[in-house]
Design a protein around this motif. Structure first.
Motif, PDB file in Angstrom:
ATOM      1  N   LEU A 342       0.827  -1.202   0.000  1.00 62.12           N
ATOM      2  CA  LEU A 342       0.000   0.000   0.000  1.00 62.12           C
ATOM      3  C   LEU A 342       0.868   1.262   0.000  1.00 62.12           C
ATOM      4  CD1 LEU A 342      -2.837  -1.028   2.507  1.00 62.12           C
ATOM      5  CD2 LEU A 342      -3.008  -0.796   0.021  1.00 62.12           C
ATOM      6  N   VAL A 343       1.932   1.225   0.792  1.00 62.46           N
ATOM      7  CA  VAL A 343       2.828   2.390   0.819  1.00 62.46           C
ATOM      8  C   VAL A 343       3.534   2.530  -0.533  1.00 62.46           C
ATOM      9  CG1 VAL A 343       4.902   3.351   1.886  1.00 62.46           C
ATOM     10  CG2 VAL A 343       3.141   2.292   3.310  1.00 62.46           C
ATOM     11  N   ARG A 344       4.009   1.433  -1.100  1.00 61.95           N
ATOM     12  CA  ARG A 344       4.694   1.506  -2.391  1.00 61.95           C
ATOM     13  C   ARG A 344       3.738   1.971  -3.484  1.00 61.95           C
ATOM     14  NH1 ARG A 344       6.125  -3.352  -2.726  1.00 61.95           N
ATOM     15  NH2 ARG A 344       8.083  -3.160  -1.590  1.00 61.95           N
ATOM     16  N   ASN A 345       2.476   1.535  -3.392  1.00 56.75           N
ATOM     17  CA  ASN A 345       1.482   1.971  -4.384  1.00 56.75           C
ATOM     18  C   ASN A 345       1.248   3.483  -4.290  1.00 56.75           C
ATOM     19  OD1 ASN A 345      -0.786   1.016  -6.324  1.00 56.75           O
ATOM     20  ND2 ASN A 345      -1.868   2.289  -4.866  1.00 56.75           N
ATOM     21  N   ALA A 346       1.205   4.004  -3.042  1.00 50.96           N
ATOM     22  CA  ALA A 346       1.014   5.447  -2.864  1.00 50.96           C
ATOM     23  C   ALA A 346       2.204   6.225  -3.402  1.00 50.96           C
ATOM     24  CB  ALA A 346       0.788   5.753  -1.385  1.00 50.96           C
ATOM     25  N   LEU A 347       3.415   5.694  -3.205  1.00 56.45           N
ATOM     26  CA  LEU A 347       4.618   6.388  -3.675  1.00 56.45           C
ATOM     27  C   LEU A 347       4.757   6.295  -5.191  1.00 56.45           C
ATOM     28  CD1 LEU A 347       7.175   5.225  -0.956  1.00 56.45           C
ATOM     29  CD2 LEU A 347       6.226   7.517  -1.226  1.00 56.45           C
ATOM     30  N   THR A 348       4.564   5.093  -5.727  1.00 60.85           N
ATOM     31  CA  THR A 348       4.865   4.871  -7.139  1.00 60.85           C
ATOM     32  C   THR A 348       3.755   5.368  -8.055  1.00 60.85           C
ATOM     33  OG1 THR A 348       6.143   2.921  -6.508  1.00 60.85           O
ATOM     34  CG2 THR A 348       5.522   3.115  -8.820  1.00 60.85           C
ATOM     35  N   HIS A 349       2.525   4.957  -7.760  1.00 62.20           N
ATOM     36  CA  HIS A 349       1.419   5.289  -8.655  1.00 62.20           C
ATOM     37  C   HIS A 349       0.684   6.561  -8.226  1.00 62.20           C
ATOM     38  CE1 HIS A 349       1.893   1.454 -10.701  1.00 62.20           C
ATOM     39  NE2 HIS A 349       1.946   0.866  -9.501  1.00 62.20           N
ATOM     40  N   GLY A 350       0.622   6.797  -6.920  1.00 63.26           N
ATOM     41  CA  GLY A 350      -0.069   8.002  -6.462  1.00 63.26           C
ATOM     42  C   GLY A 350       0.812   9.230  -6.390  1.00 63.26           C
ATOM     43  N   ILE A 355       2.368  10.507   3.641  1.00 62.31           N
ATOM     44  CA  ILE A 355       1.656   9.241   3.875  1.00 62.31           C
ATOM     45  C   ILE A 355       1.477   9.067   5.376  1.00 62.31           C
ATOM     46  CG2 ILE A 355       1.726   6.719   3.619  1.00 62.31           C
ATOM     47  CD1 ILE A 355       3.430   7.091   1.150  1.00 62.31           C
ATOM     48  N   GLU A 356       0.274   8.664   5.763  1.00 66.98           N
ATOM     49  CA  GLU A 356      -0.002   8.405   7.189  1.00 66.98           C
ATOM     50  C   GLU A 356      -0.486   6.965   7.347  1.00 66.98           C
ATOM     51  OE1 GLU A 356      -2.179  10.964  10.480  1.00 66.98           O
ATOM     52  OE2 GLU A 356      -3.634   9.746   9.370  1.00 66.98           O
ATOM     53  N   LEU A 357       0.139   6.247   8.294  1.00 65.63           N
ATOM     54  CA  LEU A 357      -0.270   4.883   8.637  1.00 65.63           C
ATOM     55  C   LEU A 357      -0.994   4.924   9.972  1.00 65.63           C
ATOM     56  CD1 LEU A 357       3.095   3.043   7.837  1.00 65.63           C
ATOM     57  CD2 LEU A 357       1.208   3.522   6.294  1.00 65.63           C
ATOM     58  N   SER A 358      -2.172   4.325  10.043  1.00 67.52           N
ATOM     59  CA  SER A 358      -2.936   4.315  11.289  1.00 67.52           C
ATOM     60  C   SER A 358      -3.543   2.947  11.536  1.00 67.52           C
ATOM     61  CB  SER A 358      -4.049   5.374  11.254  1.00 67.52           C
ATOM     62  OG  SER A 358      -4.975   5.097  10.214  1.00 67.52           O
ATOM     63  N   ALA A 359      -3.661   2.596  12.808  1.00 70.05           N
ATOM     64  CA  ALA A 359      -4.275   1.326  13.224  1.00 70.05           C
ATOM     65  C   ALA A 359      -5.250   1.620  14.342  1.00 70.05           C
ATOM     66  CB  ALA A 359      -3.210   0.341  13.688  1.00 70.05           C
ATOM     67  N   THR A 360      -6.508   1.198  14.177  1.00 72.14           N
ATOM     68  CA  THR A 360      -7.564   1.514  15.134  1.00 72.14           C
ATOM     69  C   THR A 360      -8.370   0.259  15.424  1.00 72.14           C
ATOM     70  OG1 THR A 360      -7.721   3.712  14.147  1.00 72.14           O
ATOM     71  CG2 THR A 360      -9.489   3.051  15.644  1.00 72.14           C
ATOM     72  N   LEU A 361      -8.702   0.068  16.690  1.00 73.09           N
ATOM     73  CA  LEU A 361      -9.544  -1.053  17.102  1.00 73.09           C
ATOM     74  C   LEU A 361     -11.005  -0.659  16.963  1.00 73.09           C
ATOM     75  CD1 LEU A 361      -9.661  -3.904  18.387  1.00 73.09           C
ATOM     76  CD2 LEU A 361      -9.742  -2.769  20.614  1.00 73.09           C
ATOM     77  N   VAL A 362     -11.796  -1.487  16.274  1.00 76.93           N
ATOM     78  CA  VAL A 362     -13.217  -1.223  16.072  1.00 76.93           C
ATOM     79  C   VAL A 362     -14.016  -2.459  16.464  1.00 76.93           C
ATOM     80  CG1 VAL A 362     -12.838   0.448  14.225  1.00 76.93           C
ATOM     81  CG2 VAL A 362     -13.103  -1.963  13.660  1.00 76.93           C
ATOM     82  N   HIS A 363     -15.303  -2.230  16.764  1.00 84.43           N
ATOM     83  CA  HIS A 363     -16.205  -3.321  17.135  1.00 84.43           C
ATOM     84  C   HIS A 363     -17.328  -3.383  16.113  1.00 84.43           C
ATOM     85  CE1 HIS A 363     -14.417  -4.114  21.120  1.00 84.43           C
ATOM     86  NE2 HIS A 363     -14.188  -2.805  21.129  1.00 84.43           N
ATOM     87  N   ASN A 364     -17.400  -4.477  15.362  1.00 82.54           N
ATOM     88  CA  ASN A 364     -18.468  -4.698  14.390  1.00 82.54           C
ATOM     89  C   ASN A 364     -19.305  -5.877  14.860  1.00 82.54           C
ATOM     90  OD1 ASN A 364     -17.574  -2.659  12.696  1.00 82.54           O
ATOM     91  ND2 ASN A 364     -16.157  -4.015  11.618  1.00 82.54           N
ATOM     92  N   ALA A 365     -20.527  -5.541  15.333  1.00 81.64           N
ATOM     93  CA  ALA A 365     -21.412  -6.570  15.906  1.00 81.64           C
ATOM     94  C   ALA A 365     -20.692  -7.249  17.069  1.00 81.64           C
ATOM     95  CB  ALA A 365     -21.841  -7.577  14.840  1.00 81.64           C
ATOM     96  N   ASP A 366     -20.476  -8.548  16.986  1.00 78.71           N
ATOM     97  CA  ASP A 366     -19.806  -9.272  18.063  1.00 78.71           C
ATOM     98  C   ASP A 366     -18.356  -9.565  17.729  1.00 78.71           C
ATOM     99  OD1 ASP A 366     -20.397 -10.960  16.010  1.00 78.71           O
ATOM    100  OD2 ASP A 366     -20.918 -12.673  17.286  1.00 78.71           O
ATOM    101  N   ARG A 367     -17.807  -8.878  16.729  1.00 71.27           N
ATOM    102  CA  ARG A 367     -16.427  -9.136  16.304  1.00 71.27           C
ATOM    103  C   ARG A 367     -15.550  -7.940  16.641  1.00 71.27           C
ATOM    104  NH1 ARG A 367     -16.899 -10.382  10.074  1.00 71.27           N
ATOM    105  NH2 ARG A 367     -14.663 -10.783  10.329  1.00 71.27           N
ATOM    106  N   ARG A 368     -14.337  -8.269  17.123  1.00 75.27           N
ATOM    107  CA  ARG A 368     -13.334  -7.231  17.367  1.00 75.27           C
ATOM    108  C   ARG A 368     -12.391  -7.212  16.163  1.00 75.27           C
ATOM    109  NH1 ARG A 368      -9.832  -7.994  20.864  1.00 75.27           N
ATOM    110  NH2 ARG A 368      -9.570  -5.932  21.805  1.00 75.27           N
ATOM    111  N   GLN A 369     -12.322  -6.051  15.499  1.00 78.00           N
ATOM    112  CA  GLN A 369     -11.514  -5.942  14.297  1.00 78.00           C
ATOM    113  C   GLN A 369     -10.568  -4.747  14.402  1.00 78.00           C
ATOM    114  OE1 GLN A 369     -14.732  -5.851  11.306  1.00 78.00           O
ATOM    115  NE2 GLN A 369     -14.021  -7.869  10.641  1.00 78.00           N
ATOM    116  N   ILE A 370      -9.602  -4.765  13.531  1.00 77.20           N
ATOM    117  CA  ILE A 370      -8.629  -3.671  13.465  1.00 77.20           C
ATOM    118  C   ILE A 370      -8.690  -3.078  12.054  1.00 77.20           C
ATOM    119  CG2 ILE A 370      -6.183  -3.065  13.524  1.00 77.20           C
ATOM    120  CD1 ILE A 370      -5.742  -5.241  15.546  1.00 77.20           C
ATOM    121  N   GLU A 371      -8.763  -1.749  12.009  1.00 74.72           N
ATOM    122  CA  GLU A 371      -8.716  -1.045  10.734  1.00 74.72           C
ATOM    123  C   GLU A 371      -7.319  -0.486  10.521  1.00 74.72           C
ATOM    124  OE1 GLU A 371     -11.663   1.947  10.358  1.00 74.72           O
ATOM    125  OE2 GLU A 371     -13.298   0.538   9.922  1.00 74.72           O
TER     126      GLU A 371
END
Length: 442
Positions: A342-350, A355-371
Motif C-alpha cells: 500500500l505504501v509503495r502503491n502510494a509512492l509509485t502510482h499516487g 503518507i499516514e499509517l494508522s491502526a484503530t480497534l473497532v467493534h463490528n457486531a460481536d467481532r473485534r476488528q482492526i482497521e
C-alpha cells in the motif's frame, strides 16, 4: 523370469476370537483348580470319615464283653503277646496301638489297635477303599462339568465379544466406504469406550486430512492459475525484450538509439522481475498454515515500516497514528507485505509526498476488528478503477509507471486470509485511502 505372485500376510485372529479363546482358557484353568481342590477336599473327608468309623468300632468292641463276635462290617483280631486269642475269619497282623494300614489277602484295611481285656491287644479293621475308587467317579463328573463350563465360557465370550467389537466393525465398514471425492465426515460410533475414542480419532484425522486435501487442491488450482496468468502476463514484455535484442544484434545503431533500446530493456527487465516477485508472494500467501499464526503488535509493525521508508525516501513525510499497543493474531509477514504494498502503491502510482499509517480497534457486531489505514496526498484513483485494481494483473489509469498489476491483489489476498476486506476511498489528505479491515484473531 516371471514375477512371483504377491504374498499376503497371514490373517491374525480377530478380537472376538481372542476373547473367546481367553474366556475358554480362563474357564479351563478355573475348572482345573476347582476340580483339584474339590478332589483333595472330598478324598480327605472320606479318609477322615473312615478313621472315625474304625475308631468308633474299636472303642465299642473294646468296651464290650464279646469283642470279636459282636457287630458286622469289620474284622477284628485279639492277641495276647504273639498268640491270637480270638479273631474273625480275616486275621489282622500284629500292630502297635494306634492307626495303621494293613493288607490281608490283597485287601487293604484301615486298622485301629487298642488295649483289650487282661492286657491283650485288640486290632479292629475296616476295608480301606483304594483312592482310585474314590477319585475315579469324581474325576469323571468333574471332567464332564469342566468340559461344559469351558464350552459355555467360550460361547459367552464369543457372544459378549461380538457385542463389544460391533462398534469396531462399524468403524471398519465406514472406513472402507471413505473416498477422497466429497466423502462426508464419518458418523461417531457409540459402544465401548475404546471404540468411541478410536472413532473420535478417525473422525479428527479425516477432518484434518480433508482440510489438508482442500488446501492442497486450492494451492494446485492457484498454481495453475498463476502459471497461466504469468505466461500471459510475461509474454508481452519478453517478446519486447527479444525484439530489442534482435535489433541490437542485426542493425547498426547510433548512440541515441542504443541508449533508448538499453533503457527499454532495463525497464522491461524490472517489470518482469516485479511480476515474478509478486507471483511468488501470492503463492506464499496461498499456502500459509494456521499453525504459523502468532500474536504481534500492529502499531509497532507500522512504526518499523515508517522508519524504513523514511530512510529510503527522505523527501516523503511518513507518519504513524494508532493505539498503543494494538495486538492481533495472524501472520505478521502477511500484514507487513500488505502494508508495504500500500505504501509503495502510494509512492509509485499516487506520487504521494505525505503518507499516514494508522491502526484503530473497532467493534463490528460481536467481532473485534482492526482497521489499518494508509492515507496519502497523491493523485488518487478514479472510482471506476477502485474495485478492478484489487484483481490480479489489473492496473490503474497511470501509464507513466508500469507495474505487475499484483500489488493491490496481494493486499486483498492478505485481507481475506485475516478474515477481513480491503476498500479504496478518498483520503482526507486529498489522495487515496486504503483501509484494510482484519479480525484480531483469525
Amino acid at each position: 523370469m516371471s514375477p512371483s505372485p504377491p504374498r499376503f500376510p497371514t490373517r491374525s485372529l480377530s478380537v472376538r476370537a481372542r476373547v473367546a479363546w481367553a474366556a475358554g482358557l480362563a474357564a479351563a484353568l478355573v475348572v482345573l483348580l476347582g476340580a483339584g481342590l474339590t478332589a483333595v477336599t472330598w478324598v480327605t473327608n472320606e479318609y477322615q470319615q473312615r478313621d472315625r468309623r474304625v475308631d468308633a468300632v474299636a472303642e465299642a468292641l473294646a468296651g464290650s464283653g464279646d469283642p470279636i463276635t459282636r457287630g458286622q462290617g469289620y474284622v477284628a483280631t485279639l492277641r495276647a503277646g504273639d498268640s491270637v486269642v480270638e479273631s474273625t475269619p480275616v486275621i489282622l497282623p500284629a500292630a502297635t496301638p494306634g492307626l495303621s494300614t494293613a493288607v490281608v489277602r490283597g485287601v487293604p484295611y484301615r486298622v485301629r489297635t487298642v488295649a483289650g481285656p487282661d492286657g491283650a491287644l485288640l486290632s479292629v479293621g475296616v476295608r480301606d477303599n483304594p483312592t482310585r475308587a474314590l477319585v475315579g467317579p469324581l474325576a469323571r463328573r468333574l471332567a464332564l462339568a469342566g468340559v461344559l463350563a469351558v464350552a459355555l465360557a467360550a460361547a459367552l465370550g464369543w457372544w459378549f465379544a461380538g457385542r463389544a467389537v460391533r462398534p469396531l466393525r462399524q468403524l471398519i465398514t465406514q472406513t472402507r466406504t471413505l473416498t477422497s471425492e466429497g466423502a462426508p465426515t464419518p458418523a461417531p460410533v457409540r459402544g465401548a469406550a475404546e471404540a468411541e475414542e478410536l472413532s473420535f480419532a478417525i473422525t479428527d484425522m479425516w477432518t484434518r486430512m480433508t482440510a489438508a486435501q482442500e488446501r492442497t487442491r486450492s494451492a494446485l488450482d492457484s498454481a495453475r492459475g498463476f502459471a497461466a496468468a504469468a505466461a500471459h502476463e510475461l509474454r508481452t514484455p519478453l517478446t519486447a525484450m527479444r525484439t530489442d535484442l534482435d535489433m541490437l544484434r542485426t542493425r547498426p545503431l547510433g548512440q541515441s538509439d542504443l541508449d533508448e533500446i538499453v533503457g527499454d530493456l532495463i525497464r522491461t527487465q524490472r517489470r518482469v522481475e516485479s511480476t515474478v516477485t509478486a507471483l511468488g508472494h501470492l503463492a506464499a500467501g496461498e499456502v500459509m498454515r494456521p499453525e504459523d499464526r502468532v500474536t504481534f503488535d500492529v502499531t509497532e509493525l507500522f512504526d518499523r515500516l515508517a522508519q524504513e521508508y523514511a530512510r529510503t525516501h527522505p523527501n516523503v513525510r511518513i507518519t504513524t497514528r494508532g493505539d498503543q499497543p494494538l495486538l492481533m493474531t495472524g501472520w505478521p509477514d502477511g500484514i507487513r507485505l500488505a502494508a508495504d504494498n500500500l505504501v509503495r502503491n502510494a509512492l509509485t502510482h499516487g506520487r504521494a509526498t505525505e503518507i499516514e499509517l494508522s491502526a484503530t480497534l473497532v467493534h463490528n457486531a460481536d467481532r473485534r476488528q482492526i482497521e489499518l489505514c494508509v492515507d496519502d496526498n497523491g493523485v488518487g484513483l478514479p472510482l471506476t478503477y477502485r474495485e478492478r485494481v484489487l484483481e490480479r494483473f489489473e492496473r490503474g489509469p497511470h501509464p507513466r509507471v508500469s507495474g505487475s498489476g499484483l500489488g493491490l491483489a496481494l493486499v486483498a489476498q492478505q485481507a481475506a486470509l485475516h478474515g477481513g476486506t480491503v476498500t479504496l476511498t478518498d483520503s482526507p489528505r486529498g489522495g487515496l485511502r486504503a483501509t484494510l479491515t482484519v479480525d484480531t484473531t483469525c
